[in-house]
Design a protein around this motif. Structure first.
Motif, PDB file in Angstrom:
ATOM      1  N   GLY A  78       0.818  -1.209   0.000  1.00 53.72           N
ATOM      2  CA  GLY A  78       0.000   0.000   0.000  1.00 53.72           C
ATOM      3  C   GLY A  78       0.849   1.255   0.000  1.00 53.72           C
ATOM      4  N   GLU A  79       1.943   1.240   0.775  1.00 55.48           N
ATOM      5  CA  GLU A  79       2.822   2.407   0.821  1.00 55.48           C
ATOM      6  C   GLU A  79       3.461   2.664  -0.543  1.00 55.48           C
ATOM      7  OE1 GLU A  79       5.521   1.330   3.865  1.00 55.48           O
ATOM      8  OE2 GLU A  79       4.142   1.796   5.530  1.00 55.48           O
ATOM      9  N   LEU A  80       3.943   1.610  -1.211  1.00 55.21           N
ATOM     10  CA  LEU A  80       4.582   1.773  -2.517  1.00 55.21           C
ATOM     11  C   LEU A  80       3.607   2.307  -3.552  1.00 55.21           C
ATOM     12  CD1 LEU A  80       6.703  -1.529  -2.582  1.00 55.21           C
ATOM     13  CD2 LEU A  80       7.549   0.815  -2.276  1.00 55.21           C
ATOM     14  N   ILE A  81       2.375   1.841  -3.518  1.00 53.94           N
ATOM     15  CA  ILE A  81       1.374   2.300  -4.493  1.00 53.94           C
ATOM     16  C   ILE A  81       1.058   3.777  -4.268  1.00 53.94           C
ATOM     17  CG2 ILE A  81      -1.030   2.037  -5.216  1.00 53.94           C
ATOM     18  CD1 ILE A  81      -0.714  -0.973  -4.624  1.00 53.94           C
ATOM     19  N   ARG A  82       0.883   4.185  -2.998  1.00 47.40           N
ATOM     20  CA  ARG A  82       0.582   5.597  -2.712  1.00 47.40           C
ATOM     21  C   ARG A  82       1.715   6.505  -3.173  1.00 47.40           C
ATOM     22  NH1 ARG A  82      -1.983   3.925   2.103  1.00 47.40           N
ATOM     23  NH2 ARG A  82       0.002   4.068   3.220  1.00 47.40           N
ATOM     24  N   GLN A  83       2.949   6.048  -2.975  1.00 50.94           N
ATOM     25  CA  GLN A  83       4.103   6.872  -3.337  1.00 50.94           C
ATOM     26  C   GLN A  83       4.218   7.073  -4.848  1.00 50.94           C
ATOM     27  OE1 GLN A  83       7.436   4.821  -1.585  1.00 50.94           O
ATOM     28  NE2 GLN A  83       6.762   5.263   0.537  1.00 50.94           N
ATOM     29  N   ALA A  84       3.672   6.167  -5.625  1.00 50.64           N
ATOM     30  CA  ALA A  84       3.811   6.241  -7.083  1.00 50.64           C
ATOM     31  C   ALA A  84       2.738   7.100  -7.733  1.00 50.64           C
ATOM     32  CB  ALA A  84       3.772   4.828  -7.673  1.00 50.64           C
ATOM     33  N   LEU A  85       1.733   7.532  -6.974  1.00 58.18           N
ATOM     34  CA  LEU A  85       0.594   8.227  -7.572  1.00 58.18           C
ATOM     35  C   LEU A  85       0.616   9.718  -7.266  1.00 58.18           C
ATOM     36  CD1 LEU A  85      -2.271   5.702  -6.786  1.00 58.18           C
ATOM     37  CD2 LEU A  85      -0.791   5.807  -8.792  1.00 58.18           C
ATOM     38  N   ASN A  86      -0.122  10.469  -8.097  1.00 55.72           N
ATOM     39  CA  ASN A  86      -0.388  11.888  -7.859  1.00 55.72           C
ATOM     40  C   ASN A  86      -1.827  12.006  -7.326  1.00 55.72           C
ATOM     41  OD1 ASN A  86       2.135  12.728  -8.910  1.00 55.72           O
ATOM     42  ND2 ASN A  86       1.319  12.523 -10.994  1.00 55.72           N
ATOM     43  N   SER A  87      -1.954  11.915  -6.042  1.00 51.48           N
ATOM     44  CA  SER A  87      -3.305  11.869  -5.456  1.00 51.48           C
ATOM     45  C   SER A  87      -3.613  13.191  -4.773  1.00 51.48           C
ATOM     46  CB  SER A  87      -3.380  10.733  -4.443  1.00 51.48           C
ATOM     47  OG  SER A  87      -4.657  10.644  -3.882  1.00 51.48           O
ATOM     48  N   PRO A  88      -4.831  13.724  -5.035  1.00 46.27           N
ATOM     49  CA  PRO A  88      -5.754  13.360  -6.121  1.00 46.27           C
ATOM     50  C   PRO A  88      -5.270  13.947  -7.450  1.00 46.27           C
ATOM     51  CG  PRO A  88      -6.665  15.160  -4.827  1.00 46.27           C
ATOM     52  CD  PRO A  88      -5.348  14.830  -4.210  1.00 46.27           C
ATOM     53  N   PRO A  89      -5.845  13.635  -8.587  1.00 40.29           N
ATOM     54  CA  PRO A  89      -7.116  12.899  -8.744  1.00 40.29           C
ATOM     55  C   PRO A  89      -6.947  11.388  -8.841  1.00 40.29           C
ATOM     56  CG  PRO A  89      -6.455  13.753 -10.846  1.00 40.29           C
ATOM     57  CD  PRO A  89      -5.395  14.197  -9.885  1.00 40.29           C
ATOM     58  N   ASP A  90      -5.672  10.880  -8.848  1.00 45.11           N
ATOM     59  CA  ASP A  90      -5.495   9.430  -8.933  1.00 45.11           C
ATOM     60  C   ASP A  90      -6.073   8.774  -7.688  1.00 45.11           C
ATOM     61  OD1 ASP A  90      -4.102  10.188 -11.146  1.00 45.11           O
ATOM     62  OD2 ASP A  90      -2.109   9.836 -10.289  1.00 45.11           O
TER      63      ASP A  90
END
Length: 585
Positions: A483-495
């Motif tokens: 979960g940590e790796l996925i969050r770090q790879a995204l531009n949230s929001p809007p991802d």
């Protein structure tokens, strides 16, 4: 045969204004059956001489005859009247005897009709008409159950009118004050609805009714026929009402039930019981007995009022000062009246009106006491109100503080609940239910804005083997790191990203180009491949397989198809050997 004179014969023509006949009178007690002839036959030894100017024979149920002699030596300039200046004798008979001839007989008394009186007057008033130069014997018979008060005098018509005018002025002032106080206190009662004022109104009305009767106006203007309504009964009734209402008022004014000792309450209610008994006794008790008893009860009642007032004064009850003063003054005037009534002191006109004078002073002082009590209660209410306002303000401030604290805590709890309801408890990513809502929203926005949409379906390779080999705790640690790796790879929001189920994750990338989506997928794959998960002495690497689906949405009904495509590509990545990205364009 006429009785011999005991004093100089009175010349009525010499009366300028008035003449007190008491010093010239002689008197004798007789039985009710004795007639004028019987009295005329008495010897000089049977008569007694009155040497006082004001004579009061006290309470006596005997008949008393009075005798004097008068003469008219020259013509009168104004009519002369004989007056018995007390309105409550039962029977009065005046005889004017010239030798053996009766030249005048006048009747009065409140046990006869008022119309029988020779002059329309509240007291007995009879004209004295005698022949010139002749000595005339005057016999006056008085029978009464009440006090034998005999203020007998000769006076001119002008003086009689003057006396009555002065009395009417006094009576007008007296009842004027009473009416003003009645109206004033009635207004206060209607405003406050305090029953104390009602009892005070009853007391004032009873006092006014009693004095109206005692002045003789009741018999003169209202109950003129004793066979229908007796004046003696009305005196008893109004006296009973006055004393009963007075005790009721005192009990209410001093708050006997709440503030006084047991002895005070016993004395107060015992006195009330006596007064109520006297009120009922007025319907059957004899007048002479009633007057004796009611005077004693009244004296005791006023004494109790004085005692209660003084005690309240000593206890710090400010209104009790005027209350005690009122009853003290009333007690003094009642004492004066009773001493006059019982012939202990010489009877005077002022003594006859002592109760009236004392009552108006007492009622006035009681009104001031009421006003003083109202001011005290107003001050107490204002103080209490200010205290309550301060307490209320403090309570409101405390309540406001607590409400803010509770609101803040509730907001935090709501945010926590919202977070828990939308978030996967292990990884901190969105859960499946919330993802479905957000994904549908993004899909609709992409259609509306004509933007692209990419979906990455991610699965941890051989996760079951990690669980079996290192245990579920280590497996959970791997999912948390994923979960940590996925969050770090995204531009949230809007991802958006979510745990889709088990070891499967999903990522949605709105408004991206295909190459950008592929780059994100490859970055994720490399990040996983280069990560070592450690938990104590246990360490392991993990890889992921990713299915990438890309589209330009045009139909909301196709949003499930995009997810299915991503899932199919993920399946192909696993079939192709894992640790890779499978996509289509």
């Amino acid at each position: 045969m006429g009785a011999s004179p005991v004093a100089a014969v009175t010349d009525i023509a010499a009366v300028d204004t008035r003449l007190n006949l008491i010093p010239t009178l002689r008197y004798t007690a007789a039985s009710p059956e004795q007639t004028l002839a019987d009295i005329q036959s008495l010897s000089d030894e049977d008569w007694q001489v009155s040497k006082q100017e004001h004579r009061n024979f006290g309470h006596s149920q005997r008949v008393i005859w009075f005798h004097t002699q008068i003469i008219k030596n020259h013509l009168l300039s104004t009519p002369i009247f004989l007056r018995v200046n007390y309105p409550h004798h039962d029977y009065i008979d005046l005889y004017l005897q010239h030798g053996e001839q009766n030249i005048g007989h006048f009747e009065g008394g409140d046990e006869r009709t008022f119309a029988s009186r020779p002059v329309d007057h509240r007291t007995f008033l009879a004209p004295v008409k005698i022949p010139m130069g002749e000595v005339v014997d005057v016999y006056l018979r008085i029978e009464t159950q009440g006090p034998m008060m005999v203020p007998i005098e000769l006076l001119t018509q002008v003086e009689a009118v003057k006396d009555e005018s002065v009395l009417l002025l006094f009576v007008g002032l007296y009842f004027g004050v009473i009416i003003i106080m009645l109206v004033y206190n009635a207004f206060i009662y209607t405003s406050l609805r305090d029953s104390t004022y009602l009892y005070y109104l009853m007391y004032m009305a009873a006092v006014a009714a009693q004095q109206f009767t005692l002045f003789g106006f009741g018999f003169q203007y209202l109950w003129k026929n004793p066979e229908i309504l007796s004046n003696n009964f009305m005196i008893m009734l109004t006296s009973g009402l006055m004393e009963t209402s007075a005790v009721l008022f005192v009990i209410k004014f001093i708050r006997l039930r709440r503030m006084r000792s047991r002895l005070d309450r016993f004395a107060g209610y015992s006195l009330l019981a006596c007064c109520v008994s006297m009120l009922f006794a007025s319907f059957f008790m004899s007048f002479s007995t009633f007057i004796s008893v009611v005077n004693i009860v009244g004296l005791v009642g006023v004494g109790c009022g004085l005692y209660i007032g003084v005690k309240g004064w000593l206890m710090g009850f400010k209104a009790a000062r005027l209350f005690a003063t009122a009853w003290l003054i009333y007690l003094m005037f009642i004492g004066w009246y009773l001493l006059d009534l019982m012939a202990v002191i010489d009877s005077t006109t002022y003594g006859n009106y002592a109760i009236a004078i004392g009552s108006v002073i007492e009622l006035s002082l009681l009104s001031f006491a009421f006003a003083d009590r109202m001011n005290q209660e107003k001050e107490l209410r204002l103080h209490t109100q200010a205290t309550l306002i301060n307490v209320q303000r403090a309570m409101n401030e405390d309540l406001d503080h607590k409400v803010k604290q509770r609101t803040k805590a509730l907001e935090q709890a709501n945010r926590k609940l919202e977070y828990l309801s939308t978030t996967d408890g292990l990884t901190g990513l969105f859960n499946r239910r919330h993802f479905d809502q957000e994904y549908e929203r993004l899909y609709k926005e992409s259609i509306k804005n004509k933007q692209s949409l990419a979906v990455l379906m991610i699965d941890v390779d051989h996760f079951k083997r990690l669980n079996d080999e290192y245990g579920h705790v280590f497996g959970d640690r791997c999912l948390i790191r994923a979960g940590e790796l996925i969050r770090q790879a995204l531009n949230s929001p809007p991802d958006i990203c979510a745990r889709y189920g088990g070891e499967e994750f999903i990522v949605v990338l709105p408004n991206v180009k295909y190459n950008q989506a592929k780059q994100v997928a490859e970055s994720l794959r490399h990040a996983f491949a280069n990560t070592i998960v450690r938990d104590g002495r246990v360490a392991a690497s993990m890889t992921v397989s990713i299915g990438l689906a890309f589209t330009m949405p045009t139909n909301i009904n196709q949003h499930e198809a995009l997810l299915k495509d991503a899932d199919n590509y993920l399946y192909q990545a696993k079939e192709n050997g894992r640790n890779q990205v499978v996509e289509t364009y």
